[in-house]
Design a protein around this motif. Structure first.
Motif, short mmCIF file in Angstrom:
data_model
loop_
_atom_site.label_atom_id
_atom_site.label_comp_id
_atom_site.label_asym_id
_atom_site.label_seq_id
_atom_site.Cartn_x
_atom_site.Cartn_y
_atom_site.Cartn_z
N MET A 189 0.86 -1.19 0.00
CA MET A 189 0.00 0.00 0.00
C MET A 189 0.89 1.24 0.00
SD MET A 189 -3.03 1.02 2.72
CE MET A 189 -4.03 -0.40 2.28
N LEU A 190 0.59 2.20 -0.88
CA LEU A 190 1.38 3.41 -1.01
C LEU A 190 0.55 4.52 -1.63
CD1 LEU A 190 3.61 3.34 -4.17
CD2 LEU A 190 2.10 1.44 -3.72
N PRO A 191 0.97 5.78 -1.60
CA PRO A 191 2.11 6.35 -0.88
C PRO A 191 1.72 6.99 0.45
CG PRO A 191 1.28 7.97 -2.40
CD PRO A 191 0.37 6.77 -2.50
N ARG A 192 0.46 6.80 0.86
CA ARG A 192 -0.01 7.33 2.13
C ARG A 192 -1.19 6.49 2.61
NH1 ARG A 192 -3.40 10.17 3.96
NH2 ARG A 192 -2.07 11.95 4.58
N PRO A 193 -1.53 6.58 3.88
CA PRO A 193 -2.66 5.78 4.36
C PRO A 193 -4.01 6.37 3.96
CG PRO A 193 -1.75 7.09 6.15
CD PRO A 193 -0.85 7.30 4.96
N LEU A 194 -5.03 5.55 4.03
CA LEU A 194 -6.40 6.04 3.94
C LEU A 194 -6.64 6.97 5.12
CD1 LEU A 194 -7.95 2.55 3.24
CD2 LEU A 194 -7.80 4.39 1.56
N GLN A 195 -7.30 8.09 4.89
CA GLN A 195 -7.43 9.03 6.01
C GLN A 195 -8.56 10.03 5.79
OE1 GLN A 195 -3.82 11.11 7.04
NE2 GLN A 195 -4.83 12.45 8.51
N GLU A 196 -9.27 10.31 6.85
CA GLU A 196 -10.14 11.48 6.98
C GLU A 196 -9.85 12.11 8.33
OE1 GLU A 196 -14.81 12.94 7.02
OE2 GLU A 196 -14.35 10.82 7.26
N SER A 197 -9.45 13.38 8.33
CA SER A 197 -9.07 14.08 9.55
C SER A 197 -8.05 13.24 10.33
CB SER A 197 -10.30 14.42 10.39
OG SER A 197 -11.13 15.31 9.68
N ASN A 198 -8.36 12.92 11.59
CA ASN A 198 -7.40 12.18 12.40
C ASN A 198 -7.68 10.69 12.45
OD1 ASN A 198 -9.71 12.33 13.88
ND2 ASN A 198 -8.74 12.86 15.82
N VAL A 199 -8.59 10.20 11.61
CA VAL A 199 -8.86 8.76 11.53
C VAL A 199 -8.00 8.21 10.40
CG1 VAL A 199 -10.59 6.97 11.24
CG2 VAL A 199 -11.20 9.10 12.40
N ILE A 200 -6.95 7.51 10.75
CA ILE A 200 -5.94 7.11 9.78
C ILE A 200 -5.91 5.59 9.63
CG2 ILE A 200 -3.47 7.16 9.22
CD1 ILE A 200 -3.28 9.69 10.94
N GLY A 201 -6.01 5.12 8.40
CA GLY A 201 -5.84 3.70 8.12
C GLY A 201 -7.08 2.85 8.26
N LYS A 202 -8.23 3.45 8.52
CA LYS A 202 -9.45 2.64 8.67
C LYS A 202 -9.81 1.97 7.35
CE LYS A 202 -12.86 1.44 11.50
NZ LYS A 202 -12.59 0.77 12.78
N GLY A 203 -9.98 0.65 7.38
CA GLY A 203 -10.28 -0.10 6.18
C GLY A 203 -9.04 -0.53 5.41
N GLY A 204 -7.86 -0.19 5.93
CA GLY A 204 -6.63 -0.50 5.22
C GLY A 204 -5.79 -1.58 5.85
N THR A 205 -6.35 -2.33 6.80
CA THR A 205 -5.59 -3.37 7.49
C THR A 205 -6.24 -4.74 7.30
OG1 THR A 205 -6.79 -3.35 9.60
CG2 THR A 205 -5.10 -1.64 9.26
N ALA A 206 -5.57 -5.76 7.81
CA ALA A 206 -6.11 -7.13 7.74
C ALA A 206 -7.15 -7.37 8.82
CB ALA A 206 -4.99 -8.15 7.86
N GLY A 207 -7.32 -6.43 9.76
CA GLY A 207 -8.36 -6.56 10.78
C GLY A 207 -8.28 -7.88 11.52
N PHE A 208 -9.41 -8.61 11.54
CA PHE A 208 -9.46 -9.83 12.34
C PHE A 208 -8.68 -11.00 11.73
CE2 PHE A 208 -13.76 -9.97 10.15
CZ PHE A 208 -13.49 -11.04 9.30
#
Length: 491
Positions: A189-208
């Motif tokens: 994943m590049l070149p920056r994380p998914l983000q809105e305001s200070n919520v960073i990376g939501k929906g961009g991980t392997a989660g469970f």
């Protein structure tokens, strides 16, 4: 009560494949009472045979890898690739329209290069969904990345930060179900994380699924307006120390194996942790140098780099092509500007005309057109699925508020009811427009496609049943996505 111990397909040779909800229904709950192991396997084979229609349907298993180009912020479909004529001034784009390679289909004038290559991909002009709750970026991003919506938001309407209970990003599901058999980063994943305001990376991980399926993140130093950050890529964790050569590293590995052979009790104690597997994979990745070499953008001819655009977005797409060539399964390129911001962002609540014409439009046009030309000329589109999409479109009427945000007379607000996405490669039709928006691009007039259906199509392209069961953090069965693939997109 009859019960089969363990997770579905957990103990089979192909344990990553699993059973789908459909498989269980086909076998039939009552009919399983009193079954022997042999009969269970026979029933499983029958279930697979009854699902052969999926394997024989268009596009099944065509994709071997994928590039997701995520236009974070929500680009205006009306001002890019679905302009409307003979509409009121408050709806019509300020940009003139131009013809494309598809007869009768027009883009706006800010996409001259893409207009010359749209015979290489499919346009879906009928993306649509009705939002549950607020129209905020984070919830929409989470939906397209995972296939699920969340029922818990903060007082501001944003989601909580990422956590281990989240549904997995689609890329994490793919690399789990279609693992690599060679030493290469499976998901980048590049070149920056998914983000809105200070919520960073939501929906961009392997989660469970666990951190072992998280993407390798390449986020170069520098703020979002630093167009040269890709020239300062750091991949220290893939770099051998100058005094540590591959041969010495391999020798140390053999020594470690020899010691392990003398400690069966310890090996038995940690056998469930798959330490040897993880160690070997990491070792092979570093020693092979394949990943490290893929990140070397300076090995590309200067003319090629310039064709993509000497900016973060263009160079990220060029790097995506290099990663696919090197064997990466999934690359996710995120538009290099946070969702709710100005300058280069797609979140055009104010100053849309100037910002799109001078900033976001030219970067998108140059980068995406060069990417399609380059991928096609190298034959990489044969087995590489490409998707370009934002979390929603923009309101057909300028200056109105649909999300609680203020909008200038030259701004458009969030609009999930109708927007556009691009899909290409891996058997997808070329020069095709799927669906149609109404006269003002407010809603689909034909063949609406939900984001979850697009995700189902992605899984289908990899030969993965969208209803394949995964187990969440509470060991509860969940489908990858509750939707059907749009097989009409495939040739």
């Amino acid at each position: 009560m009859f019960r089969i111990p363990g997770q579905l397909a957990k103990d089979l040779c192909d344990s990553h494949l699993g059973l789908t909800r459909r498989d269980v229904l086909r076998i039939g709950g009552a009919g399983m009472v009193g079954m022997t192991l042999n009969n269970i396997f026979r029933a499983q084979a029958a279930a697979a045979a009854s699902g052969a229609g999926a394997a024989g349907s268009p596009g099944w298993g065509k994709a071997k890898n994928m590039v997701m180009i995520y236009l974070q912020g929500g680009p205006s479909h009306i001002d890019l690739w679905d302009p409307k004529q003979n509409v009121p001034d408050k709806v019509r784009s300020a940009f003139n329209t131009i013809p494309t390679k598809i007869p009768g289909h027009h883009f706006t004038e800010i996409l001259p290069r893409l207009a010359k290559v749209n015979d290489k991909f499919t346009m879906i002009n009928s993306m649509s969904y009705t939002p549950n709750g607020l129209f905020n970026h984070t919830a929409a991003i989470y939906q397209i990345m995972t296939g699920y919506t969340t029922d818990k938001v903060s007082p501001s309407g944003q989601l909580e930060p990422p956590n281990a209970k989240d549904y997995p990003n689609f890329g994490s599901n793919i690399i789990r179900l279609r693992p690599l058999d060679e030493p290469m980063l499976p998901f980048v994943m590049l070149p920056r994380p998914l983000q809105e305001s200070n919520v960073i990376g939501k929906g961009g991980t392997a989660g469970f699924l666990g951190k072992s399926y998280d993407p390798y993140t390449l986020y170069p130093d520098g703020d979002d307006m630093d167009m040269l950050k890709m020239s300062r890529i750091k991949i220290d964790d893939l770099q051998l120390r100058p005094d540590l050569f591959s041969v010495r590293l391999q020798r140390r590995a053999r020594l470690r194996e020899a010691l392990s052979d003398q400690m069966p009790a310890i090996e038995n104690a940690v056998k469930d942790m798959s330490l040897d597997d993880y160690y070997s994979r990491a070792l092979n990745l570093i020693a092979s140098g394949r990943a490290r070499d893929a990140f070397a953008l300076d090995r590309e001819p200067e003319k090629m780099r310039e064709s993509y655009g000497k900016n973060t977005f263009g160079q990220s797409l060029l790097l995506a092509r290099r990663l696919i060539e090197a064997g990466t399964r999934v690359v996710e390129v995120i538009w290099p500007k946070v969702a709710n911001s100005d300058n280069h962002s797609w979140d055009h609540h104010v100053g849309l005309t100037k910002r799109m014409k001078d900033q976001s439009g030219p970067m998108l046009d140059a980068g995406l057109s060069a990417f399609f030309d380059d991928m096609d000329s190298r034959g990489l589109l044969d087995e590489t699925l490409v998707v370009a999409i934002g979390e929603f479109g923009r309101s057909p009427e300028k200056g109105v508020s649909t999300s609680g945000n203020g909008n200038s007379a030259d701004g458009r607000d969030h609009w999930p009811y109708c927007y556009t996405s691009i899909v290409a490669g891996a058997g997808i039709k070329r020069g095709y427009v799927h669906g149609k928006s109404d006269a003002t691009a407010s809603s689909p007039a034909e063949s609406p496609v939900h984001p979850a259906e697009l995700l189902a199509t992605i899984y289908h392209a990899f030969g993965i049943d969208p209803e394949t069961i995964v187990y969440n953090h509470l060991n509860q069965p969940r489908e990858l996505v509750k939707a059907k693939a749009v097989t009409q997109l495939f040739a």
